[in-house]
Write a protein that holds these residues in place. Structure first.
Motif, PDB file in Angstrom:
ATOM      1  N   GLY A  55     -21.100 -11.559 -21.221  1.00  0.00           N
ATOM      2  CA  GLY A  55     -22.080 -11.001 -22.142  1.00  0.00           C
ATOM      3  C   GLY A  55     -22.055 -11.613 -23.525  1.00  0.00           C
ATOM      4  O   GLY A  55     -22.952 -11.361 -24.336  1.00  0.00           O
ATOM      5  N   LYS A  56     -21.046 -12.428 -23.825  1.00  0.00           N
ATOM      6  CA  LYS A  56     -20.965 -13.080 -25.124  1.00  0.00           C
ATOM      7  C   LYS A  56     -21.875 -14.299 -25.158  1.00  0.00           C
ATOM      8  O   LYS A  56     -22.137 -14.934 -24.132  1.00  0.00           O
ATOM      9  CB  LYS A  56     -19.526 -13.504 -25.439  1.00  0.00           C
ATOM     10  N   LYS A  57     -22.349 -14.629 -26.350  1.00  0.00           N
ATOM     11  CA  LYS A  57     -23.279 -15.747 -26.523  1.00  0.00           C
ATOM     12  C   LYS A  57     -22.667 -16.758 -27.488  1.00  0.00           C
ATOM     13  O   LYS A  57     -22.227 -16.394 -28.590  1.00  0.00           O
ATOM     14  CB  LYS A  57     -24.618 -15.238 -27.034  1.00  0.00           C
ATOM     15  N   ALA A  58     -22.642 -18.026 -27.050  1.00  0.00           N
ATOM     16  CA  ALA A  58     -21.893 -19.046 -27.784  1.00  0.00           C
ATOM     17  C   ALA A  58     -22.738 -20.283 -28.062  1.00  0.00           C
ATOM     18  O   ALA A  58     -23.609 -20.657 -27.266  1.00  0.00           O
ATOM     19  CB  ALA A  58     -20.648 -19.442 -26.989  1.00  0.00           C
ATOM     20  N   ALA A  69     -19.244 -16.485 -20.797  1.00  0.00           N
ATOM     21  CA  ALA A  69     -20.177 -16.588 -21.916  1.00  0.00           C
ATOM     22  C   ALA A  69     -21.426 -17.392 -21.549  1.00  0.00           C
ATOM     23  O   ALA A  69     -21.377 -18.320 -20.745  1.00  0.00           O
ATOM     24  CB  ALA A  69     -19.497 -17.237 -23.116  1.00  0.00           C
ATOM     25  N   GLU A  70     -22.540 -17.022 -22.172  1.00  0.00           N
ATOM     26  CA  GLU A  70     -23.755 -17.831 -22.142  1.00  0.00           C
ATOM     27  C   GLU A  70     -23.625 -18.853 -23.264  1.00  0.00           C
ATOM     28  O   GLU A  70     -23.293 -18.504 -24.398  1.00  0.00           O
ATOM     29  CB  GLU A  70     -24.983 -16.961 -22.351  1.00  0.00           C
ATOM     30  N   VAL A  71     -23.889 -20.122 -22.955  1.00  0.00           N
ATOM     31  CA  VAL A  71     -23.586 -21.200 -23.891  1.00  0.00           C
ATOM     32  C   VAL A  71     -24.825 -22.028 -24.204  1.00  0.00           C
ATOM     33  O   VAL A  71     -25.598 -22.370 -23.310  1.00  0.00           O
ATOM     34  CB  VAL A  71     -22.490 -22.129 -23.321  1.00  0.00           C
ATOM     35  N   VAL A  72     -24.981 -22.367 -25.491  1.00  0.00           N
ATOM     36  CA  VAL A  72     -25.960 -23.370 -25.904  1.00  0.00           C
ATOM     37  C   VAL A  72     -25.195 -24.574 -26.440  1.00  0.00           C
ATOM     38  O   VAL A  72     -24.347 -24.441 -27.333  1.00  0.00           O
ATOM     39  CB  VAL A  72     -26.910 -22.852 -26.999  1.00  0.00           C
ATOM     40  N   ALA A  97     -24.733 -29.703 -19.043  1.00  0.00           N
ATOM     41  CA  ALA A  97     -25.227 -28.332 -18.872  1.00  0.00           C
ATOM     42  C   ALA A  97     -25.496 -28.021 -17.406  1.00  0.00           C
ATOM     43  O   ALA A  97     -25.199 -26.916 -16.936  1.00  0.00           O
ATOM     44  CB  ALA A  97     -26.483 -28.126 -19.702  1.00  0.00           C
ATOM     45  N   GLN A  98     -26.049 -28.991 -16.690  1.00  0.00           N
ATOM     46  CA  GLN A  98     -26.320 -28.782 -15.265  1.00  0.00           C
ATOM     47  C   GLN A  98     -25.024 -28.595 -14.485  1.00  0.00           C
ATOM     48  O   GLN A  98     -24.933 -27.739 -13.601  1.00  0.00           O
ATOM     49  CB  GLN A  98     -27.104 -29.972 -14.714  1.00  0.00           C
ATOM     50  N   GLY A 148     -22.944 -18.672 -12.501  1.00  0.00           N
ATOM     51  CA  GLY A 148     -22.546 -17.840 -13.623  1.00  0.00           C
ATOM     52  C   GLY A 148     -23.600 -17.796 -14.714  1.00  0.00           C
ATOM     53  O   GLY A 148     -24.796 -17.959 -14.463  1.00  0.00           O
ATOM     54  N   ALA A 149     -23.160 -17.580 -15.938  1.00  0.00           N
ATOM     55  CA  ALA A 149     -24.068 -17.426 -17.075  1.00  0.00           C
ATOM     56  C   ALA A 149     -24.817 -18.735 -17.351  1.00  0.00           C
ATOM     57  O   ALA A 149     -24.342 -19.819 -17.021  1.00  0.00           O
ATOM     58  CB  ALA A 149     -23.280 -17.003 -18.313  1.00  0.00           C
ATOM     59  N   PRO A 150     -25.997 -18.646 -17.968  1.00  0.00           N
ATOM     60  CA  PRO A 150     -26.788 -19.849 -18.243  1.00  0.00           C
ATOM     61  C   PRO A 150     -26.116 -20.761 -19.264  1.00  0.00           C
ATOM     62  O   PRO A 150     -25.362 -20.312 -20.128  1.00  0.00           O
ATOM     63  CB  PRO A 150     -28.095 -19.285 -18.810  1.00  0.00           C
ATOM     64  N   VAL A 151     -26.418 -22.054 -19.140  1.00  0.00           N
ATOM     65  CA  VAL A 151     -26.008 -23.056 -20.137  1.00  0.00           C
ATOM     66  C   VAL A 151     -27.262 -23.787 -20.589  1.00  0.00           C
ATOM     67  O   VAL A 151     -27.989 -24.347 -19.770  1.00  0.00           O
ATOM     68  CB  VAL A 151     -24.989 -24.058 -19.565  1.00  0.00           C
TER      69      VAL A 151
END
Length: 251
Positions: free
Chosen positions: A6-9, A31-34, A46-47, A53-56
């Motif tokens: 649920g964390k966003k990074a 974590a969702e990562v940008v 990213a792929q 799991g969480a989106p990248v």
């Protein structure tokens, strides 16, 4: 305690190298990562990381340019729905030349990416974290935060600045529930150090003889530390410059 679900990074310079290792670890912890990077390599990264799991996500940004930095970080924050829990400032460059061979323009380029862009990123993301009342920021220091190094005037100066920035911002923002720390990697087997690892040079045996762990580090060696400093386990850890160096600093 180390779960980042649920964390966003946001992680800069995570297309490859140490940034990729830390972005992977954050993702694997939930974590969702940008990823913000200038290299197209970030899309492949990213792929690979985001297969499950969480989106990248990826945002292309030139950290040398103030306007480009603002656009990139605002886009990343938008992608994350306006919430940022973790910022890792991993992007960095080195210009391995003696002072007499290093033009002032090249000095400025190293300082801009390695220290000024870090300050700018902290400022942009810190505004969100202050409003949230929480957040984790990890900056990238270096062994040259502590030592002068060889043919590394700009790099050493920039990493010394990162350490002092980290401590100063920690003093300002700890009361808002924000923990700001820095990782100081030892000698890491990444593209930045290929000139030291390959070919004939007198520095390699000197470095090797000083590492008690008897090996150079890898991007994966930073993963656990990044997760720890990003997690609830580090809620009372702030203003720290944490070496991850196989014992190099102790010798």
């Amino acid at each position: 305690m180390f779960d980042l679900t649920g964390k966003k990074a946001i992680v800069t310079g995570a297309g490859q190298g140490l940034g990729r290792g830390m972005a992977t670890a954050l993702h694997d912890a939930g974590a969702e990562v940008v990823i913000i990077d200038i290299s197209e390599q970030m899309k492949h990264t990213a792929q690979e990381i985001g297969k499950s799991g969480a989106p990248v996500h990826t945002v292309k940004g030139n950290l040398l340019d103030l306007e480009s930095r603002e656009i990139a970080f605002n886009k990343a924050i938008e992608i994350l729905g306006g919430q940022v829990d973790i910022l890792i400032n991993s992007a960095g460059i080195h210009d391995r030349r003696s002072c007499m061979d290093l033009p002032v323009e090249n000095w400025s380029r190293v300082m801009e990416i390695n220290s000024t862009a870090v300050y700018h990123a902290c400022k942009i993301v810190g505004e969100k974290m202050i409003k949230q009342g929480s957040g984790k920021i990890i900056n990238m220091a270096s062994m040259l935060t502590f030592f002068g190094g060889f043919n590394a005037t700009a790099y050493a100066a920039s990493k010394g600045a990162v350490a002092q920035l980290t401590k100063s911002l920690s003093n300002e923002w700890a009361g808002y529930g924000i923990q700001i720390n820095a990782i100081a990697p030892g000698y890491m087997a990444t593209d930045m150090n290929q000139d030291l690892l390959t070919g004939s040079n007198e520095r390699l045996p000197q470095i090797n003889s000083r590492i008690p762990a008897k090996r150079w580090g890898t991007p994966e060696d930073l993963g656990g530390v990044a997760v720890f400093l990003s997690s609830k386990a580090a809620d009372y850890v702030t203003g720290v410059i944490l070496p991850v160096d196989g014992g190099y600093l102790c010798r």
